[in-house]
Design an enzyme around this catalytic site. Structure first.
Site, mmCIF file in Angstrom:
data_model
loop_
_atom_site.group_PDB
_atom_site.id
_atom_site.type_symbol
_atom_site.label_atom_id
_atom_site.label_comp_id
_atom_site.label_asym_id
_atom_site.label_seq_id
_atom_site.Cartn_x
_atom_site.Cartn_y
_atom_site.Cartn_z
ATOM 1 C CE LYS A 93 -4.068 -2.207 2.070
ATOM 2 N NZ LYS A 93 -3.562 -3.508 2.536
HETATM 3 O O1 S5P Z 1 -9.584 -2.964 1.755
HETATM 4 C C1 S5P Z 1 -8.786 -3.844 1.998
HETATM 5 C C2 S5P Z 1 -7.615 -4.003 1.249
HETATM 6 C C3 S5P Z 1 -6.754 -5.058 1.533
HETATM 7 S S1 S5P Z 1 -5.434 -5.312 0.478
HETATM 8 N N1 S5P Z 1 -9.044 -4.739 2.976
HETATM 9 C C4 S5P Z 1 -8.194 -5.778 3.285
HETATM 10 O O2 S5P Z 1 -8.511 -6.568 4.178
HETATM 11 N N2 S5P Z 1 -7.008 -5.926 2.586
HETATM 12 C C5 S5P Z 1 -6.045 -7.007 2.909
HETATM 13 O O3 S5P Z 1 -6.670 -8.269 2.696
HETATM 14 C C6 S5P Z 1 -5.539 -7.010 4.352
HETATM 15 O O4 S5P Z 1 -4.320 -6.300 4.419
HETATM 16 C C7 S5P Z 1 -5.385 -8.490 4.666
HETATM 17 O O5 S5P Z 1 -4.077 -8.926 4.348
HETATM 18 C C8 S5P Z 1 -6.355 -9.197 3.731
HETATM 19 C C9 S5P Z 1 -7.653 -9.671 4.376
HETATM 20 O O6 S5P Z 1 -7.448 -10.654 5.316
HETATM 21 P P1 S5P Z 1 -8.670 -11.431 6.036
HETATM 22 O O7 S5P Z 1 -8.003 -12.215 7.100
HETATM 23 O O8 S5P Z 1 -9.592 -10.385 6.586
HETATM 24 O O9 S5P Z 1 -9.325 -12.282 4.974
#
Ligand code: S5P
Length: 264
Positions: A93
């Site tokens: 990011k």
């Molecule tokens: O808006 C966002 C963008 C990203 S890249 N929301 C997110 O959650 N992410 C990323 O996606 C976050 O940094 C994490 O690595 C992943 C989601 O992880 P989860 O465990 O919630 O599925």
């Protein structure tokens, strides 16, 4: 099955080589899953990739959250990812001015040397994309930038207008692979797809088979619905790496995502 058949317009309109590379890998693996490998030890990361490597198309990392990170361990880890034919996506990011973002691709982590994809905010203006692309070029590599057009987290400040500006600038930029869209809201995703058109990709975090609220303001939507609404890749973290049996769950996400693409 050929990538060109399954991906249709997205394949024929693709300009950036990394876009076609992703579509080929996803087709070969019949999986539109990018694993968010958010584990904090090298051993945890190695274990995870060995378990789920065959069922995912891309591996998303946060290189700066690993407690026992070292350059040699990381090189080995990237080699392992390559053995499973995974695209490596550092979710850094980036948000600074172009010149500094270019330098931040180097430094101790040397992201330019192993990443195929990185994320960036467009808050500082469009030169960030050139900065990131020139960092890859400087080490004779190719990559693609995913711009954050939406976010999955509650109360984020990416307004409709801001999102629209990111898309307007991003669709015209050759170095842009596509956009991060919010997988937790299929209706928002549909609007985003209309704005983006048929060339650029939309990758979506905030998806989980268990739809609803996650930890610390994260929100989750249905992975199949996200693909139907126009997502080209579902980014799944805790849904896989915190599961009791990550490989079974990864297979399930792969199946749902592939079915979504075929149905779309
Ligand atoms: O808006 C966002 C963008 C990203 S890249 N929301 C997110 O959650 N992410 C990323 O996606 C976050 O940094 C994490 O690595 C992943 C989601 O992880 P989860 O465990 O919630 O599925």
């Amino acid at each position: 099955m050929q990538a060109s058949e399954v991906w249709g317009n997205r394949w024929s309109n693709a300009v950036l080589p990394m876009a076609r590379k992703y579509m080929e890998v996803a087709t070969e693996k019949q999986s539109l899953v990018c694993l968010a490998a958010d584990r904090t030890t090298m051993s945890g990361l190695f274990e995870l990739v060995k378990e789920v490597g065959p069922y995912i198309a891309a591996l998303k990392t946060h290189v700066d959250l690993v407690d026992d990170w070292s350059i040699t361990a990381w090189e080995e880890f990237c080699q392992l990812a390559k053995q499973y034919n995974l695209l490596i996506f550092e979710d850094r990011k980036f948000a600074d001015i172009g010149k500094i973002s270019q330098s931040q691709m180097g430094g101790i982590y040397d992201i330019r040397s192993w990443s195929d994809i990185v994320t960036a905010h467009l808050i500082s203006g469009p030169d960030i994309v050139d900065g990131l692309q020139s960092a890859w070029k400087g080490v004779d590599r190719q990559g693609g930038v995913l711009l954050l057009a939406q976010m999955s987290s509650r109360g984020n400040l990416l307004t409709e207008d801001y999102s629209q500006s990111v898309v307007d600038k991003g669709v015209q930029s050759e170095g842009v692979l596509g956009f991060i869209g919010n997988g937790s809201r299929p209706e928002e995703l549909r609007v985003l797809r209309q704005r983006v058109g048929e060339e650029k990709m939309i990758w979506t975090p905030g998806v989980n088979i268990a739809v609803g609220d996650g930890e610390m303001g994260q929100r989750y939507g249905d992975p199949y619905e996200a693909i139907i609404a126009g997502s080209d890749c579902i980014i799944v973290g805790s849904g896989i790496h915190k599961a009791e049996n990550p490989s079974d769950v990864a297979k399930e996400y792969a199946k749902l995502s592939w079915q979504g693409l075929l149905d779309r």
